[in-house]
Design an enzyme around this catalytic site. Sequence first.
Site, PDB file in Angstrom:
ATOM      1  CE  LYS A 178      47.273   0.413  98.589  1.00 38.44           C
ATOM      2  NZ  LYS A 178      46.878  -0.693  99.491  1.00 38.44           N
ATOM      3  CD  GLU A 254      54.784  -9.067  87.860  1.00 43.16           C
ATOM      4  OE1 GLU A 254      54.826  -9.262  89.087  1.00 43.16           O
ATOM      5  OE2 GLU A 254      55.796  -9.072  87.132  1.00 43.16           O
ATOM      6  CB  CYS A 288      50.283 -15.220  91.596  1.00 43.33           C
ATOM      7  SG  CYS A 288      52.042 -15.087  91.266  1.00 43.33           S
ATOM      8  CD  GLU A 390      43.938 -16.018  91.817  1.00 49.32           C
ATOM      9  OE1 GLU A 390      43.351 -14.929  91.939  1.00 49.32           O
ATOM     10  OE2 GLU A 390      45.152 -16.107  91.588  1.00 49.32           O
TER      11      GLU A 390
HETATM   12  P1  NAD Z   1      44.129  -7.019  95.271  1.00 47.60           P
HETATM   13  O1  NAD Z   1      43.993  -6.777  93.825  1.00 47.60           O
HETATM   14  O2  NAD Z   1      42.907  -7.104  96.098  1.00 47.60           O
HETATM   15  O3  NAD Z   1      45.007  -5.874  95.960  1.00 47.60           O
HETATM   16  C1  NAD Z   1      46.307  -5.576  95.505  1.00 47.60           C
HETATM   17  C2  NAD Z   1      46.634  -4.145  95.857  1.00 47.60           C
HETATM   18  O4  NAD Z   1      45.810  -3.274  95.097  1.00 47.60           O
HETATM   19  C3  NAD Z   1      46.413  -3.780  97.313  1.00 47.60           C
HETATM   20  O5  NAD Z   1      47.463  -2.959  97.727  1.00 47.60           O
HETATM   21  C4  NAD Z   1      45.099  -3.016  97.272  1.00 47.60           C
HETATM   22  O6  NAD Z   1      44.943  -2.107  98.327  1.00 47.60           O
HETATM   23  C5  NAD Z   1      45.227  -2.304  95.947  1.00 47.60           C
HETATM   24  N1  NAD Z   1      43.977  -1.884  95.331  1.00 47.60           N
HETATM   25  C6  NAD Z   1      42.779  -2.501  95.383  1.00 47.60           C
HETATM   26  N2  NAD Z   1      41.870  -1.834  94.634  1.00 47.60           N
HETATM   27  C7  NAD Z   1      42.512  -0.764  94.102  1.00 47.60           C
HETATM   28  C8  NAD Z   1      42.123   0.298  93.257  1.00 47.60           C
HETATM   29  N3  NAD Z   1      40.884   0.404  92.781  1.00 47.60           N
HETATM   30  N4  NAD Z   1      43.047   1.215  92.898  1.00 47.60           N
HETATM   31  C9  NAD Z   1      44.318   1.117  93.350  1.00 47.60           C
HETATM   32  N5  NAD Z   1      44.738   0.137  94.171  1.00 47.60           N
HETATM   33  C10 NAD Z   1      43.861  -0.802  94.532  1.00 47.60           C
HETATM   34  O7  NAD Z   1      45.005  -8.336  95.401  1.00 47.60           O
HETATM   35  P2  NAD Z   1      45.387  -9.133  96.721  1.00 47.60           P
HETATM   36  O8  NAD Z   1      44.151  -9.764  97.256  1.00 47.60           O
HETATM   37  O9  NAD Z   1      46.198  -8.250  97.593  1.00 47.60           O
HETATM   38  O10 NAD Z   1      46.372 -10.257  96.152  1.00 47.60           O
HETATM   39  C11 NAD Z   1      45.943 -11.506  95.685  1.00 47.60           C
HETATM   40  C12 NAD Z   1      45.842 -11.494  94.172  1.00 47.60           C
HETATM   41  O11 NAD Z   1      47.087 -11.109  93.622  1.00 47.60           O
HETATM   42  C13 NAD Z   1      45.547 -12.845  93.576  1.00 47.60           C
HETATM   43  O12 NAD Z   1      44.624 -12.712  92.530  1.00 47.60           O
HETATM   44  C14 NAD Z   1      46.889 -13.284  93.012  1.00 47.60           C
HETATM   45  O13 NAD Z   1      46.820 -14.226  91.958  1.00 47.60           O
HETATM   46  C15 NAD Z   1      47.448 -11.991  92.560  1.00 47.60           C
HETATM   47  N6  NAD Z   1      48.915 -12.057  92.439  1.00 47.60           N
HETATM   48  C16 NAD Z   1      49.477 -12.087  91.193  1.00 47.60           C
HETATM   49  C17 NAD Z   1      50.862 -12.199  91.057  1.00 47.60           C
HETATM   50  C18 NAD Z   1      51.544 -12.252  89.708  1.00 47.60           C
HETATM   51  O14 NAD Z   1      52.769 -12.118  89.664  1.00 47.60           O
HETATM   52  N7  NAD Z   1      50.835 -12.444  88.605  1.00 47.60           N
HETATM   53  C19 NAD Z   1      51.653 -12.259  92.200  1.00 47.60           C
HETATM   54  C20 NAD Z   1      51.033 -12.229  93.451  1.00 47.60           C
HETATM   55  C21 NAD Z   1      49.660 -12.123  93.574  1.00 47.60           C
HETATM   56  O1  6OD Z   2      59.384 -14.742  91.780  1.00 46.19           O
HETATM   57  C1  6OD Z   2      58.935 -13.675  91.351  1.00 46.19           C
HETATM   58  O2  6OD Z   2      59.648 -12.814  90.828  1.00 46.19           O
HETATM   59  C2  6OD Z   2      57.514 -13.402  91.450  1.00 46.19           C
HETATM   60  N1  6OD Z   2      57.091 -12.244  90.927  1.00 46.19           N
HETATM   61  C3  6OD Z   2      56.706 -14.286  92.073  1.00 46.19           C
HETATM   62  C4  6OD Z   2      55.320 -14.140  92.188  1.00 46.19           C
HETATM   63  C5  6OD Z   2      54.627 -14.944  93.003  1.00 46.19           C
HETATM   64  C6  6OD Z   2      53.225 -14.788  93.181  1.00 46.19           C
HETATM   65  O3  6OD Z   2      52.645 -14.972  94.193  1.00 46.19           O
END
Ligand code: NAD
Ligand code: 6OD
Length: 486
Positions: A178, A254, A288, A390
């Site tokens: 998804k 993550e 992230c 954040e």
């Molecule tokens: P988000 O949590 O809003 O959405 C992520 C995904 O989850 C989307 O596909 C969304 O449609 C889906 N989603 C939302 N609510 C849901 C639910 N109730 N059930 C199932 N699916 C659901 O995140 P975003 O805004 O797309 O991304 C930004 C965030 O992601 C930031 O907080 C960032 O730090 C984090 N992030 C973390 C990492 C990591 O590796 N730790 C990497 C990249 C991004």
């Molecule tokens: O480099 C990666 O494997 C990884 N998961 C990066 C995540 C970046 C977050 O925005």
Amino acid sequence: MKEILNFIHGEFVRNTSGKTFADRNPVDNTVIGQVYEAGRPEVDAAVAAAKAALKGPWGRLSVVERVGMLDAVAQEINRRFDDFLQAEIADTGKPAHLASHVDIPRGAANFQIFADTIKTMSTESFQMRTPDGKTALSYGVRVPRGVIAVVCPWNLPLLLMTWKVGPALACGNTVVVKPSEETPLTATLLGEVMNKVGVPPGVYNVVHGFGPDSAGAFLTSHPDVNGITFTGETRTGTAIMQAAAVGIRPASLELGGKNAATVFADCDFDLAVDTVTRSCFENAGQVCLGTERVYVERPLFERFVAALKARAEAMTPGRPFDKDTRIGPVVSKEHQSKVLSYYQKARDEGATVVTGGGVPDMPAALKDGCWVQPTIWTGLPETASVVTEEVFGPCCHISPFDTEDEVVAKINHNRYGLATSIYTQDIARANRMAQQIEVGLCWINSWFLRDLRTPFGGSKQSGIGREGGVHSFEFYTELRNVMLKF
Ligand code: NAD
Ligand code: 6OD
């Protein structure tokens, strides 16, 4: 108008509801396609296809045959590099030099690395005497977990999706992806690649839509999903964990971060400025692992702030393929509003705005795009919103510090624990701090330097579990013990 379809059982399909939503280009906010939202019938069909494929030709492949297929996927992504580049850029607006050096090559590498790693994966064995004088031999067997739901964010769409799909498939699972509603294109394009290289139907499926009451929730609550791997916000991670609890399914999470960089007075100044510039502003701050809190040892404070200001002001915004472009827009109007609301909060809470703080002046054709200025603040207390929460935009707060203990305590005083970076020539001090800062990832004199064999993940509210190298296989397989008496 381009139609963006779901990919189920090897076929591109619309939906039964007729519901679509717009995919927009954040550079100018124009609509680039209509996405067919998957409802319950499409999610059911995708999960059923994935479940059936587990027992079909995919389930009967040897590891060597599976590895060959994943190698072919990697090669096909590279062969269609420009198609993936155009798709990723259309969805995200990110500069072409960034997508072509990071996002697309990593999309291919994520298949290659896990294909390589699985070839040498071993399991443990033990032997013992039984009370009747015989021998018991126990050995482990790794079996695929089953149907994996892969729920992805929008910031590095192909990279983060393949980071999960690569190991999941290497282990013999099947997946239903998804993608974020903001960035549906590259996951869809990967369906063409799967068909081209002969991955059997049902192994890789894509359902489009939103989270609650849409494809995300339908997928993660589906009883035939055996595991959920998620990257996104911590708040969403909570909902995913709740969904996973029903049926006792494992979840790999993550999540968000509020990452700090620590700059000591003895650092290599140019390296620190270069790297912190990247960690704060690359991908318009939507990484992230990005830095939103910078702590600078007091003697270097003024000089560092001035240098970072100059670098932020040199980040020319523009179209992805313009050669002068150094920063793209943020992903959507909604995210632009969120980032700008934090810019306002920082002012309300008394920040000194060193640079930025608003929307850059763009040419008429780009005025409707999702632009925000790279922004630096100083002067806020540790309790301020932009120091604790954040933002996920191109911004940071810079504070001076005097002692190592003080800076470690400040960094740890946060609910997140994803990543940190330390700039110093005193390697003993850097290693001491690396052991004290509560994070999953620590870089010394570098940032976002990746060896894909290493564990990746967050501490505290930044996540649960580690992926990368053999650590991914912990999640994507189940370890079965076999005991033989002879
Ligand atoms: P988000 O949590 O809003 O959405 C992520 C995904 O989850 C989307 O596909 C969304 O449609 C889906 N989603 C939302 N609510 C849901 C639910 N109730 N059930 C199932 N699916 C659901 O995140 P975003 O805004 O797309 O991304 C930004 C965030 O992601 C930031 O907080 C960032 O730090 C984090 N992030 C973390 C990492 C990591 O590796 N730790 C990497 C990249 C991004
Ligand atoms: O480099 C990666 O494997 C990884 N998961 C990066 C995540 C970046 C977050 O925005």
